[in-house]
Every structure is written in structure tokens, then in C-alpha cells.
Design an enzyme around this catalytic site. Sequence first.
Site, PDB file in Angstrom:
ATOM      1  N   ASP A 192       0.824  -1.221   0.000  1.00 18.24           N
ATOM      2  CA  ASP A 192       0.000   0.000   0.000  1.00 18.24           C
ATOM      3  C   ASP A 192       0.855   1.267   0.000  1.00 18.24           C
ATOM      4  O   ASP A 192       0.584   2.223   0.743  1.00 18.24           O
ATOM      5  CB  ASP A 192      -0.949   0.014   1.191  1.00 18.24           C
ATOM      6  CG  ASP A 192      -2.056  -1.028   1.090  1.00 18.24           C
ATOM      7  OD1 ASP A 192      -2.030  -1.817   0.126  1.00 18.24           O
ATOM      8  OD2 ASP A 192      -2.930  -1.059   1.960  1.00 18.24           O
ATOM      9  N   ASP A 219      -0.433  -4.550  -3.627  1.00 18.18           N
ATOM     10  CA  ASP A 219      -1.371  -3.447  -3.904  1.00 18.18           C
ATOM     11  C   ASP A 219      -0.700  -2.091  -3.725  1.00 18.18           C
ATOM     12  O   ASP A 219      -1.275  -1.166  -3.143  1.00 18.18           O
ATOM     13  CB  ASP A 219      -2.592  -3.530  -2.974  1.00 18.18           C
ATOM     14  CG  ASP A 219      -3.284  -4.876  -3.005  1.00 18.18           C
ATOM     15  OD1 ASP A 219      -3.266  -5.529  -4.060  1.00 18.18           O
ATOM     16  OD2 ASP A 219      -3.844  -5.287  -1.969  1.00 18.18           O
TER      17      ASP A 219
END
Length: 370
Positions: A192, A219
Site C-alpha cells: 500500500d 497493492d
Amino acid sequence: MPSHLSRRNVLLAGAAAGSALALSAAPAHAHRRPHRPFGRHGSPSARLTATTLYVHPRGAGDFTGLQAAVDAATGTGRTLVIAPGVYRETVSVPADRTGMTWIGASGDPRDVVVVYDNAAGTPKPDGSGTYGTSGSATTTLRPDGFTARRITFANDWLRADHPGVSGTQAVAVKVMGDRSAFFDCRFLGHQDTLYADSASLDTVARQYFARCYAEGDVDFVFGRATAVFEDCDFRTLVRPDLTSAPFGFVLAPSTAVANPRGFLVTRSRISSEAPDGFYKLARPWVPSSDPTARPMLTVRDTHLGPGIDAVAPYTNMASGHPWQDQRFAEYRNTGPGAVISVPANRPQLTPAQAATHTRQAWLGDWRPRA
């Protein structure tokens, strides 16, 4: 192959070396002019404008830290010129600082590093729980019209240092405002790294990233913003804690269903430190706060290196939201990771469709100033 554990040292050593170079190296005719830690951007004694503030880690500016400068920069249209250095702090920019600009003074984003090491599972000092994903961000940017130039945003929290922590999301920067632009910036982290978000579910936040570099593993570019990544480099990292694929996922959009435009990656490059095929290009994020989200991603005219799984570049984050039901598409990509061996796994735009998947269509009447 670089070690996961060495990443913090590489980041800080590189930034320190860059700072030393920027502050003390002698240019060709240094003896003819005084040293200027803010380069061509003026100084506290010779401000470019009345709304310009100067940040220097050792006291040569108006402030030694970024949060102090942000707190003082009330109103709209303020500029922070940031001297080379490692700024180890969390920074939160309120929504009322509209039109704010941050400039890395040296011209090299490696020289100006904003970094901290909170993760989602890091306990808060007051004992009120953990930070959560959003709270882990080193830098949180809420205002509309924010611009950053030649700055590194980083989160150097490492899984290996915290084996008992399950919340391993560690955001380098969370961007929430409309008309947010980043030129020649770096975004460093693991899970992230870059959170391209909006202020609310029903708010469209247009964001533009030009000639930027982002690295991570899980991600590491994610969120519900309407975001354009143009001429950018994405790098996937090794995972010493894993021995089999997939190591992670480059993109995880969470576009609201009513928004026709999510992430657009164009004329960019994706490379990897990991073995061939150990990364997925993307997976859809349908958060619990927006169960109707329909993630949207277009990757076009981009070179996909061998680290991307060409046979199955997309996967699911949750079984109830298969990637095939989302708005994922590609167009004219190249490289080993772009080879189409299973057409059903790689939805392609037609030329007519691709004509509407452009920076101009994504940004509308906003034209970021390079």
C-alpha cells in the site's frame, strides 16, 4: 538482488549522500558565488514570492520540519521549497491549504525524502488501538490543487522487523484532493505504498502522476481516485518472507460504481526485482465501506517486464468480486509480461474505445502544468 532488509539503509544512505552532495559538492564555478541550499528557488532573505516558505533540516530556512511549515502556511496558494535532507516525520496537510505546492530544491527527488515507519498494525502511543491503513500514511494530503515536484515520499516499515504484526499495510502517501499533481516524484514502500483516494465516496478526485517512480509489493498503487500515471516507472520488490508466487500485485483500484474513470496507466514501464511471473498486474479492491464499488483500470502503451504473470495477470481480492466483473482493460502493451497467451485473461480495448481512454478524457477541463 537487493535485500528486503537492506531497503531502509539504502533509502536513508542514498538520501543522506544526496543531501551531502547537494549541500557541499563544488560546481564548476562555486568559488564565484555563495552556496545556495535552495538552489534557484530563492531563500528566506530573497523570497521568490511573499507566499513562499523555506524548509531546511539544519536551520537555514524558515522551518526545520515539514509539518511546522504546513501549520504556518495558512490560506491558499502557498509554496514550500524544501532543501535536501531526510525529514523523518508524519505530515498531514489540511483541506483548507488549497493550491499548495511542494518543491524539492535540488532538482533530484532522491535528495528530499519524507519518511516514517508506521503500519496499519502499529499501536498508537496513547493506547487507543492501531493506526489502520489510512493512519499509517507518512504523508496525508487533503487539499484540492496540491502539487509536488521532485520529492520522495516513503514508508520504511519492514515486515521482518515486526513478525507479530498482521496489519502490514504501510502507506507512504495518501492523496485525497482533486487536481493533485506529482511531477518527477518517488513513492517508496512495500504494501500500500501510494494511496490515490478521494475525500468521500461521492467525490471525484482527479490526480496526475508524471515521470514518477513507485515501488512495492502488495497493492502498492491503490484507491478510488481518478488517477493518470503517465511516463511512470513501477517496480515490484523481492519477498524474502515468501517462496512461491504471487509475491504481490501492482495496482488495486477501488473505483466507485458511478465513476466512469478509475486508474489509467499510459506510456509507462513495469519492472521487477522478483523472479519472472511472480507478480500480478492488478486485482480489484471492493472495500467494506463501498460494497458496490466497480474497480476500473486501463493499462495502455506500457512495457510490462517479465515479472508480470502474462498468462494470468489479474486475480481476485475477494471471491465475491471477481476481476472479470470489473472494468479492467489493456491496449497496445509490450514486453514479456504483455504477451497474450490466454485472450480471456487479457481484455483488450478496440481502437475506438482506446480513443476515449486518454489523459484528456480522465482529467477533463483540468490541465496540469508541467
